[in-house]
Design an enzyme around this catalytic site. Structure first.
Site: not given
Length: 323
Positions: A144-145
């Site tokens: 995830d970011k």
């Protein structure tokens, strides 16, 4: 190293009687069978001094000689962008890197550029031989970011196929470290709880009693912060046996100790003794710490580990200082 150009393949007894796409994939190990099939169907395979072949299932005979015309990889749609990367390992097949928090892996609506893919296109340049005929890095797993840590990326079709097979069979080791609210009741344990889309909020994943995909996570407490029976936070290790979307975050929340800073599965602490640094942490405090796998070409066992980023280290230092 690019696989573009004209290749000549002579069938021997070891592949005689096999499908054309299978025989050519064996003879040209830098190309996956699906890539060879696509080349045949696009009329880029012919018998030497003979007609073009368009049927991947055609059976080959000993002594037949084929010409395989592999075009240059097409430029990727994402554009190369010079972004600093923390490279842990690189060869002709792979790039292993330590992804910083805040970096999106792949361009998508809302994040069209300044992603890891853009950075890898600039970093790798012509060493990318093309995934499926397109000059781009092969992303086989994503963080995830706002999750940091170790990632592996393929630079060619064969490596992409090999890594994808490892991930599909879960034949590798992935260990995460997370700072969570409170902490699990047990010092260590296993969560086996199926995961699927949330029935109402489709942007979230959820543990489901019926349906869903099997998911297993081992966990252990590395350190508790605060009273032993009611810690305000804990540093937890987690080993993935499966690879479901948001698995670590969902399973830790299922235990009642969501990841600090998680905007989807987290919560704010009602513990008045908790320092402001916990509630103010700006991302999920989750780090992919260890990745172990076999090199898809050489078979060599490889292990990579990365230290937690500075914001997590500062958070732990702050928790250590709380009496």
């Amino acid at each position: 190293m690019s696989d573009a150009g004209r290749h000549f393949v002579t069938v021997d007894d070891s592949t005689a009687g096999q499908r054309l796409d299978r025989a050519l994939a064996v003879a040209l190990p830098t190309l996956t069978r699906s890539r060879v099939k696509a080349l045949i169907e696009s009329r880029r395979v012919a018998l030497a001094d003979g007609p073009t072949i368009e049927e991947p299932s055609r059976k080959v005979k000993t002594g037949e000689r084929f010409i395989v015309d592999v075009p240059e990889a097409e430029p990727a749609v994402p554009q190369p962008q010079a972004i600093d990367l923390d490279i842990l390992f690189e060869d002709d097949d792979l790039v292993v890197l330590n992804k910083p928090p805040g970096l999106v892996v792949h361009p998508a609506p809302g994040n069209p550029d300044n992603t890891l893919v853009n950075a890898l296109l600039a970093h790798c340049g012509s060493s990318l031989s093309g995934i499926g005929g397109v000059r781009r890095p092969g992303i086989v797993h994503r963080l995830d970011k706002d999750t940091s840590g170790v990632m592996v990326v393929a630079k060619n079709d064969a490596a992409h196929h090999g890594l994808a097979a490892l991930f599909a069979k879960h034949d590798l080791t992935r260990i995460y470290r997370a700072v969570v609210w409170g902490g699990p009741a047990a010092k260590e344990g296993t969560v086996e709880a199926a995961i699927s889309r949330h029935p109402v909020d489709r942007k979230r994943m959820a543990v489901r009693r019926a349906g869903g995909r099997a998911a297993r996570t081992d966990y252990w407490i590395e350190r508790r912060f605060g009273p032993a029976l009611a810690p305000m936070a804990s540093l937890v290790g987690a080993k993935l046996w499966t690879g479901r979307t948001h698995q670590v975050r969902v399973h830790l929340a299922h235990l009642g100790c969501p990841v600090v800073g998680d905007p989807v599965y987290g919560r704010r602490s009602r513990n008045v003794a908790a320092p402001p640094s916990l509630s103010a942490f700006q991302r999920q405090a989750l780090h992919a710490a260890v990745l172990e796998f076999r090199h898809p070409r050489t078979g060599r066992e490889m292990k990579f580990a990365s230290e937690m980023p500075q914001d997590m280290l500062s958070l732990l230092a702050n928790l250590n200082s709380v009496k």
